[in-house]
Design an enzyme around this catalytic site. Structure first.
Site, short mmCIF file in Angstrom:
data_model
loop_
_atom_site.label_atom_id
_atom_site.label_comp_id
_atom_site.label_asym_id
_atom_site.label_seq_id
_atom_site.Cartn_x
_atom_site.Cartn_y
_atom_site.Cartn_z
N LYS A 1 0.84 -1.21 0.00
CA LYS A 1 0.00 0.00 0.00
C LYS A 1 0.87 1.26 0.00
O LYS A 1 0.68 2.16 -0.82
CB LYS A 1 -0.92 0.02 1.22
N GLU B 1 1.61 6.54 11.12
CA GLU B 1 2.75 5.99 10.40
C GLU B 1 3.95 5.80 11.33
O GLU B 1 4.07 6.46 12.36
CB GLU B 1 3.15 6.93 9.25
N ARG B 2 4.86 4.93 10.92
CA ARG B 2 6.10 4.75 11.67
C ARG B 2 7.02 5.93 11.41
O ARG B 2 7.01 6.53 10.34
CB ARG B 2 6.79 3.45 11.25
#
Length: 474
Positions: A162, A188-189
């Site tokens: 993705k 998000e990381r």
């Protein structure tokens, strides 16, 4: 503190949920901001979520509340959380509060600000569009074309591509797209955010892009509200500057997940599969603000994580009901090495209509779907008995479907460092010409490998000729 502003004190702190009591004056309105006067340099902002009684409000913290004590004074601002908008934020990375996080210079003092809560445009103000938004990605342009001013979503489980697909779309649109881009990183990381910032700086895209992040290590309140910050910036360019905006969101499921965490902290009874009872309302309030008005379009491309590859998950179905182009990512295709791993049968688009894309495109897309669907139906028989046991017509369909499947794979610019294969962007005309040739049988005698991970059919032809020459020399 300004005495004109209502002042309260903290009654209780339960993670991101903080109760505040005001002894005098009217209670702060829902969705307005409260500022905590604690003894730490970092700002702590609460957003009013509900009124518990005539003197008490319940707020959601947008920063960590560790060290927060009862009886701390709280000031009501009387306004919603506001974030900087306009030209000054282009090329910058900000958080949910609009604070600069890229270690660059501070924003100018005269930078305009807007509240993150706004009404969606009325239906009579919205404009429908039938303009195809070409991406240069063959399988998307063929089977699930995107709409200029529409909403597209990529659904897939963990590790099926993705984020890579979103990053490739950013790169693919540098040349084609001349508007403003707003990227919302929801849950998000930190590594992914740093990589995206570095890639954008290197490719020259950052100057026309705003990055808004609510990282996965931040409180649920920040992850819950970061899409609204990104939307507020996009709406400013749409409404005030009358510019087209490309809104990229990765990952919308984390928005739902953050809402679920907040709901649990608020003590609500969970609904289906443990989700918040307000799931449909929260998703709708976000998606309905993504709209195009006369003179300016907001084109949204969203990545959506599918938990346990369950496409019937309530969060997935709630999001998909608002989407124009649905791009399903398949773990099976990814396991076989077909990238992008877009499921051609599960993906769909409202634009795939002969009145929009034309009769030629529609006919080729339908022929491709029929061939791939028949191939899927025959796979169990092939696994048990082999291709040789099929009838002549089915063998021909399988041969062409396998070549079509390989032709719809494509090397990406963002994966060049890992694959050592130059990325390819293919026009819709070249995609249609290649698919028509395969379905008409022009490549029946070619090796399947010649069509794998190429751009146009002419590139595949060169690959086939090179393989033939090599075989003759041997």
């Amino acid at each position: 503190m300004d005495s004109a502003e209502p002042v309260g004190e903290v009654l209780s702190v339960r993670g991101a949920v903080v109760d505040v009591r005001f002894e005098a004056g009217p209670l702060p309105a829902i969705n307005t901001a409260l500022i905590v006067a604690w003894d730490r340099p970092d700002l702590l902002v609460l957003e009013v979520h509900s009124h518990l009684d005539a003197r008490t409000v319940r707020g959601i913290a947008l920063q960590a509340t560790a060290g927060h004590a009862r009886s701390t004074r709280v000031r009501a601002t009387g306004a919603a959380i506001s974030v900087p908008v306009g030209e000054a934020v282009l090329g910058r990375l900000i958080d949910v509060m609009g604070t600069i996080r890229d270690r660059g210079p501070a924003l100018p003092a005269d930078t305009p600000r807007r509240g993150i809560h706004a009404r969606a445009p009325s239906l009579d103000a919205e404009t429908a569009t039938t303009t195809v938004f070409e991406t240069g990605i063959k399988v998307i342009d063929l089977l699930a074309p995107l709409a200029q001013g529409g909403k597209a979503a990529m659904f897939g489980g963990a590790g099926v591509g993705k984020t890579v697909l979103v990053m490739e779309l950013i790169h693919a649109m540098v040349e084609k797209y001349r508007g403003i881009s707003v990227f919302a990183g929801i849950g998000e990381r930190s590594r992914e955010g740093h990589e995206l910032l570095t890639d954008m700086q290197g490719s020259g895209v950052l100057a026309r892009t705003v990055l808004v992040y609510g990282q996965i290590n931040e409180p649920p309140g920040a992850r819950w509200r970061v899409p609204l910050t990104a939307l507020t910036i996009a709406e400013y360019f749409r409404d005030q500057k009358h510019q087209n905006v490309l809104l990229l969101m990765d990952n919308v499921f984390r928005f739902v997940q953050a809402g679920s965490e907040v709901s649990s902290l608020l003590g609500r009874l969970p609904s289906r599969v443990g989700y918040q009872p307000t799931l449909a309302t929260e998703v709708a309030s976000l998606q309905e603000r993504i709209a195009s008005v006369a003179g300016a379009a907001v084109t949204a491309i969203q990545a959506v994580y599918v938990p346990a590859d369950d496409f019937t998950d309530p969060a997935v179905t709630a999001i998909s009901s608002h989407i124009d182009s649905i791009i399903m990512l398949s773990r099976g295709l990814a396991a076989e090495g077909f990238y992008p791993a877009v499921d051609p049968l599960g993906s769909s688009s409202v634009l795939l209509d002969p009145m929009v894309v034309g009769d030629a495109h529609y006919t080729i897309a339908e022929r491709a779907r029929e061939a791939l669907a028949r191939f899927k139906d025959l796979q169990d028989i092939i696994a048990l008995l082999g291709v040789e046991e099929l009838g002549a017509s089915d063998r021909l369909i399988v041969r062409r479907a396998r070549r079509l499947q390989r032709f719809l794979s494509q090397p990406f610019v963002v994966t060049e460092a890992f694959t050592a294969m130059p990325g390819r962007s293919v026009s819709r005309a070249d995609t249609l010409a290649g698919c028509r040739a395969i379905l008409d049988g022009e490549t029946d005698d070619w090796a399947e490998s010649s069509l794998y991970m190429v751009g146009t059919l002419s590139e595949a032809r060169q690959k086939e000729e090179a393989a033939t020459r090599a075989g003759s020399a041997a």
